[in-house]
Design an enzyme around this catalytic site. Structure first.
Site, PDB file in Angstrom:
ATOM      1  CG  ASP A  31      -2.967   6.782  -3.360  1.00  0.00           C
ATOM      2  OD1 ASP A  31      -3.946   6.089  -3.294  1.00  0.00           O
ATOM      3  OD2 ASP A  31      -2.000   6.685  -2.440  1.00  0.00           O
TER       4      ASP A  31
ATOM      5  CG  HIS B 213      -3.174   9.283  -0.123  1.00  0.00           C
ATOM      6  ND1 HIS B 213      -3.971  10.163   1.029  1.00  0.00           N
ATOM      7  CD2 HIS B 213      -4.152   8.269  -0.172  1.00  0.00           C
ATOM      8  CE1 HIS B 213      -5.202   9.423   1.167  1.00  0.00           C
ATOM      9  NE2 HIS B 213      -5.094   8.428   0.733  1.00  0.00           N
TER      10      HIS B 213
ATOM     11  CG  HIS C 262      -1.688   1.106   1.423  1.00  0.00           C
ATOM     12  ND1 HIS C 262      -1.710   1.797   2.286  1.00  0.00           N
ATOM     13  CD2 HIS C 262      -2.797   1.471   0.601  1.00  0.00           C
ATOM     14  CE1 HIS C 262      -2.954   2.807   2.432  1.00  0.00           C
ATOM     15  NE2 HIS C 262      -3.227   2.470   1.161  1.00  0.00           N
ATOM     16  NE  ARG C 263      -1.758   5.773   1.270  1.00  0.00           N
ATOM     17  CZ  ARG C 263      -2.252   6.338   2.163  1.00  0.00           C
ATOM     18  NH1 ARG C 263      -1.568   7.103   2.793  1.00  0.00           N
ATOM     19  NH2 ARG C 263      -3.563   6.314   2.606  1.00  0.00           N
TER      20      ARG C 263
ATOM     21  CD  GLU D 267      -7.053   4.958  -4.299  1.00  0.00           C
ATOM     22  OE1 GLU D 267      -6.216   4.471  -3.504  1.00  0.00           O
ATOM     23  OE2 GLU D 267      -8.097   5.691  -3.609  1.00  0.00           O
TER      24      GLU D 267
ATOM     25  CE  LYS E 228      -6.244   8.504  -3.023  1.00  0.00           C
ATOM     26  NZ  LYS E 228      -7.185   7.849  -2.038  1.00  0.00           N
TER      27      LYS E 228
ATOM     28  CG  ASP F 120       0.060   0.841   5.457  1.00  0.00           C
ATOM     29  OD1 ASP F 120      -0.094   1.216   4.363  1.00  0.00           O
ATOM     30  OD2 ASP F 120      -0.391   1.151   6.501  1.00  0.00           O
TER      31      ASP F 120
ATOM     32  CD  GLU G 152      -2.927   2.062  -3.022  1.00  0.00           C
ATOM     33  OE1 GLU G 152      -3.772   2.626  -3.305  1.00  0.00           O
ATOM     34  OE2 GLU G 152      -2.024   2.476  -2.521  1.00  0.00           O
TER      35      GLU G 152
HETATM   36  O1  G3P Z   1      -6.540   1.290  -2.711  1.00  0.00           O
HETATM   37  C1  G3P Z   1      -6.550   1.120  -1.390  1.00  0.00           C
HETATM   38  C2  G3P Z   1      -6.481   2.309  -0.739  1.00  0.00           C
HETATM   39  O2  G3P Z   1      -5.396   2.890  -0.974  1.00  0.00           O
HETATM   40  C3  G3P Z   1      -7.692   3.157  -0.676  1.00  0.00           C
HETATM   41  O3  G3P Z   1      -7.595   4.127   0.309  1.00  0.00           O
HETATM   42  O4  G3P Z   1      -7.268   6.655   1.075  1.00  0.00           O
HETATM   43  O5  G3P Z   1      -5.411   4.587   1.385  1.00  0.00           O
HETATM   44  O6  G3P Z   1      -5.855   5.522  -0.859  1.00  0.00           O
HETATM   45  P1  G3P Z   1      -6.465   5.309   0.493  1.00  0.00           P
HETATM   46 MG    MG Z   2      -4.686   4.287  -2.119  1.00  0.00          MG
END
Ligand code: G3P
Ligand code: MG
Length: 248
Positions: A37, A50, A8-9, A110, A112, A230, A35
């Site tokens: 953003d 993000h 995640h990120r 993702e 945004k 994470d 993943e």
């Molecule tokens: O893609 C999963 C998650 O990243 C979605 O929420 O706010 O962390 O981008 P957020």
């Molecule tokens: Mg995300």
């Protein structure tokens, strides 16, 4: 069936989110995918960050949409996290794609686009993925149902995920109707019934943000397609232990 581990990120617990050090670390740790953003700069360039504003994760201020790529590149995107990362910069989606291209990593991009509706965002990102021939190992995800629809109109066989943190008994049906073939749900929405509904409708199910071993194990037991975390190193350890225990 293996639950894929998606960073995640990047490996964002140990390095500044959505930057090269976080992506490099996730790759070194052995994550299956990353993943990240995307927002658009003032000059229409997709960059990895993000928030709509730069304040939290850089030493600058203002909205990404009001800053040019050159202005964004001057910011420090690492020192907020730790002195160790001073000099880290925001990167473009294109730089990320060039880095990931020769690696066998899956991508979850993702968009945004719930707070700011960026003009042509879907086409800009789609064209870039197509240029680098990465569409076959990418999931495009967004919380915006209209954007899901727009992406689905661009291409028939793309992996498109609706992101949601809201309870909805008709979730699978609704997501399908807007053109999604995957669901990325907040962990607290995870139920066996949701998994079964997805299975029935041939919809991929991934869960975010799964950072606790107990929750990771729940994903493995339910044979969830992917978990977004994470801490990919911890998830990989947990998955190996689970597989060893359930190998028969
Ligand atoms: O893609 C999963 C998650 O990243 C979605 O929420 O706010 O962390 O981008 P957020
Ligand atoms: Mg995300």
């Amino acid at each position: 069936m293996t639950t894929e581990i998606i960073a995640h990120r990047g490996a964002s617990k140990l390095a500044p989110e959505n930057t090269m050090p976080a992506f490099e670390l996730a790759y070194k740790q052995g994550a299956d995918g990353i993943e990240t953003d995307v927002q658009l700069t003032k000059d229409g360039i997709p960059v990895l960050i993000h928030d709509e504003q730069v304040k939290r994760t850089t030493n600058g201020k203002g909205y990404v949409k009001d800053l040019t790529l050159n202005q964004l590149k001057e910011l420090d995107a690492g020192s907020w996290f730790s002195k160790k990362f001073i000099g880290t910069t925001i990167i473009t989606l294109e730089e990320f794609l060039q880095w990931i291209k020769p690696k066998s990593l899956y991508l979850n991009i993702e968009l945004k686009n719930t707070k700011i509706i960026y003009k042509n965002m879907e086409t800009i990102v789609y064209d870039m993925l197509s240029h680098y021939d990465l569409l076959h190992r990418t999931t495009l995800s967004t919380f915006n149902p209209f954007s899901v629809r727009r992406i689905s109109e661009l291409c028939q066989d793309l992996d498109i995920a609706l992101l949601t943190s809201r309870r909805n008994p008709n979730l699978v049906h609704d997501a399908k109707a807007m053109g999604a073939n995957a669901l990325h749900v907040k962990f607290r929405l995870l139920r066996l019934s949701l998994k079964k509904a997805c299975q029935k409708e041939n919809m991929t199910l991934r869960v975010y943000t799964v950072n606790r071993p107990m929750h990771m194990r729940q994903c493995f037991t339910q044979k969830i397609d992917g978990l977004i975390t994470d801490v990919p190193n911890l998830a990989l350890q947990q998955r190996s232990a689970y597989q060893l225990k359930h190998k028969d």
